[in-house]
Design an enzyme around this catalytic site. Sequence first.
Site, PDB file in Angstrom:
ATOM      1  N   GLY A  34       0.827  -1.191   0.000  1.00 49.34           N
ATOM      2  CA  GLY A  34       0.000   0.000   0.000  1.00 49.34           C
ATOM      3  C   GLY A  34       0.867   1.248   0.000  1.00 49.34           C
ATOM      4  N   CYS A  35       0.237   2.383  -0.297  1.00 49.17           N
ATOM      5  CA  CYS A  35       0.999   3.633  -0.390  1.00 49.17           C
ATOM      6  C   CYS A  35       1.527   4.077   0.968  1.00 49.17           C
ATOM      7  CB  CYS A  35       0.137   4.725  -1.017  1.00 49.17           C
ATOM      8  SG  CYS A  35      -1.503   4.902  -0.272  1.00 49.17           S
ATOM      9  N   TYR A  36       0.691   4.026   2.006  1.00 53.30           N
ATOM     10  CA  TYR A  36       1.168   4.398   3.334  1.00 53.30           C
ATOM     11  C   TYR A  36       2.319   3.489   3.791  1.00 53.30           C
ATOM     12  CZ  TYR A  36      -2.843   7.545   4.255  1.00 53.30           C
ATOM     13  OH  TYR A  36      -3.763   8.562   4.245  1.00 53.30           O
ATOM     14  N   GLU A  85       1.549  12.081  -0.853  1.00 58.86           N
ATOM     15  CA  GLU A  85       1.446  11.486   0.472  1.00 58.86           C
ATOM     16  C   GLU A  85       2.626  11.939   1.325  1.00 58.86           C
ATOM     17  OE1 GLU A  85      -0.401   7.595   0.831  1.00 58.86           O
ATOM     18  OE2 GLU A  85       1.539   6.936   1.556  1.00 58.86           O
TER      19      GLU A  85
END
Length: 348
Positions: free
Chosen positions: A152-154, A245
Amino acid sequence: MMKKKIGILGASGYTGADAVRLLARHPNAEITALTANTHAGKAMSEVFPHFFMLHLPKLVEWEKVDWTRLDAVFCGLPHGTTQEIIAAVLKTNPGIKILDMSADFRLRDKDSYAQWYGHEHRALELQDEAVYGLTELYREKVTAARLVACPGCYPTAVLLALVPLAKAKLIDVDDIIIDAKSGVTGAGRGLKQNTLFSEAGEGLSPYSIGSHRHSAEIEQEIGAAAGSAVTVNFTPHLIPMARGEFCTSYVRLNGATPDDLRAELERAYANEPFVYVTKKGVLPQTQNVRGSNYVQIGVVADRIKNRAIVLSTLDNLVKGSAGQAIQNMNLMFGLPETTGLEQIALFP
């Protein structure tokens, strides 16, 4: 090398669209199949008008694709729908390479998956072979894999910042607080009230406090690096920008200094093409990586004794999703890892 024939499952979502954007100019890739069941029969440029100049195949239902003709498939489907479709694709073509951008194969423990995603895993035989696709940590395994579960991006932003520090035992892994912010594309393209311009604009909203599913990935990988079970404090926020992000991680030092942390990160990423550690006093910013596959990491001393603040930023749709998937695809096909991914950030 002949161009690899590529299919994209879920091409009408933001991650699928960014995979198209990047692969369309990849010198070793040819997009030959695009699926989107709700938009089947449409041209890609009808769904995403910015592709007006590309000659792409029409969107079709996934069942209508001849998977035997493809070399690789990128999966941008929602979690829960991916497992059985990927199992069917691999049954049809066991030699195909799978780059899964969903969450369905990221967690190694089946009980953990059921706990976080609300149902039993439906393709356990594939979960066992899936490689967690954080390229910088698992490069050799990715190279030899058939199925890669792209993070995932996080987790990508957090793990690149903290795993080297946990592995070197420079930080106390039982005292990690992560304040994370993502652009609204992280919420997907579906119509949701909280992502309407009038509700997301000019505001900042926390969500999934204490229960975000990406916590499981973060804990899995930091725990693996530290050699012990880990629980982190992770709070995500929706910030009113399309992409980008930023993760701010607050850590307790294990007899180290903030300069030691920066030195360890510089050592860990000295030969990495996409991860850059900023010099002392230079702060990462989302605008420095927008539209690119690059990551910026910085370290700042906290005013509180024996604590430091580790900052990391990336584009959630590129290094946080489609770009990292292409980086992994390059490895799986023996291509230079940076192929098709050296775009400079779009600024301003």
